[in-house]
Design an enzyme around this catalytic site. Structure first.
Site, short mmCIF file in Angstrom:
data_model
loop_
_atom_site.label_atom_id
_atom_site.label_comp_id
_atom_site.label_asym_id
_atom_site.label_seq_id
_atom_site.Cartn_x
_atom_site.Cartn_y
_atom_site.Cartn_z
CE LYS A 217 -24.27 -19.82 -3.99
NZ LYS A 217 -22.84 -19.42 -4.10
CG ASN B 264 -15.59 -20.67 -2.95
OD1 ASN B 264 -16.52 -21.37 -3.35
ND2 ASN B 264 -14.95 -20.91 -1.82
CB ILE C 280 -19.72 -28.67 0.81
CG1 ILE C 280 -19.95 -28.82 -0.70
CG2 ILE C 280 -18.29 -29.05 1.17
CD1 ILE C 280 -19.70 -30.19 -1.27
CB THR D 296 -18.44 -25.48 4.80
OG1 THR D 296 -19.75 -24.98 4.48
CG2 THR D 296 -17.85 -26.20 3.60
CE1 TYR E 164 -26.17 -20.56 -0.94
CE2 TYR E 164 -27.57 -22.24 -1.92
CZ TYR E 164 -26.32 -21.80 -1.55
OH TYR E 164 -25.22 -22.58 -1.80
#
Length: 207
Positions: free
Chosen positions: A116, A44, A145, A147, A112
């Site tokens: 992914k 993760n 999300i 975060t 990024y």
């Protein structure tokens, strides 16, 4: 780890740089030493660097840093987790991808997005390779999300509005909303599920 032990469970916390093979190997080995087996792994760790932009403007060092953590980190995790899970009799590996791996990102973040996408491809290949060995490999693909990784969105009302307007459910996700999908993929409830990238994205990829 302290929250788990305070609740009556057993846990240890280990520090590792997932882009370094020796760190990842040690992390898996110490886990097996502590618990006697490894059945479930959740890869993760990830970053989204603020200097990650389009292909022309993004510096090579940003590309290498992002790939090292987001893609190589998952590879190294699987590299050392798979033998331990095989020895333990089987289990489940969950990798964190992103909704941008399934469709083009509206905002340039080339390293990024590519990293992914690599996670999705790696997940598929390992799922086929390991299907006969009682190891399932799946990925989750979250939308943004709330975060620390996405604080640059949360701190900018214009950017927040722009991003959420593209999500059919009209909002970013909460960290807790990834718990159910991850536990499902880790558990026997998903015993026939492998090679899947599960969008957890408020309908983003369905539109």
């Amino acid at each position: 780890a302290s929250e788990i032990t305070d609740a009556g469970g057993t846990a240890i916390a280990l520090t590792a740089d997932v882009s370094v093979a020796a760190d990842t190997e040690r992390m898996v080995a110490e886990t097996v030493d502590e618990f006697g087996a490894l059945h479930i792994a959740f890869n993760n760790a990830g970053i989204m660097h603020p200097d990650d932009g389009d292909a022309v403007g993004t510096e090579e060092r940003i590309w290498d840093l992002t790939m090292g953590i987001n893609a190589k980190g998952v590879f190294l995790g699987c590299k050392y987790e798979i033998p331990a899970i095989l020895t333990s009799g089987g289990g489940s590996i969950i990798n964190t991808a992103s909704f941008v791996a399934l469709l083009g990102a509206a905002t340039p973040q080339i390293a990024y997005t590519a990293s992914k996408g690599g996670v999705v491809a790696l997940t598929r290949e390992l799922a086929i390779e390991l299907a006969h060995y009682n190891i399932r490999v799946n990925a989750i693909a979250p939308v943004e999300i709330k975060t620390p990784l996405t604080m640059f969105i949360l701190d900018d009302p214009t950017e927040l509005s722009r991003r959420t307007s593209m999500i059919p459910m009209g909002r970013m996700g909460e960290p807790e909303e990834l718990v159910g999908p991850t536990v499902f993929l880790a558990s026997d409830a998903s015993s026939l599920v492998t090679g899947v990238t599960l969008p957890v994205d408020g309908g983003y990829t369905a539109q």
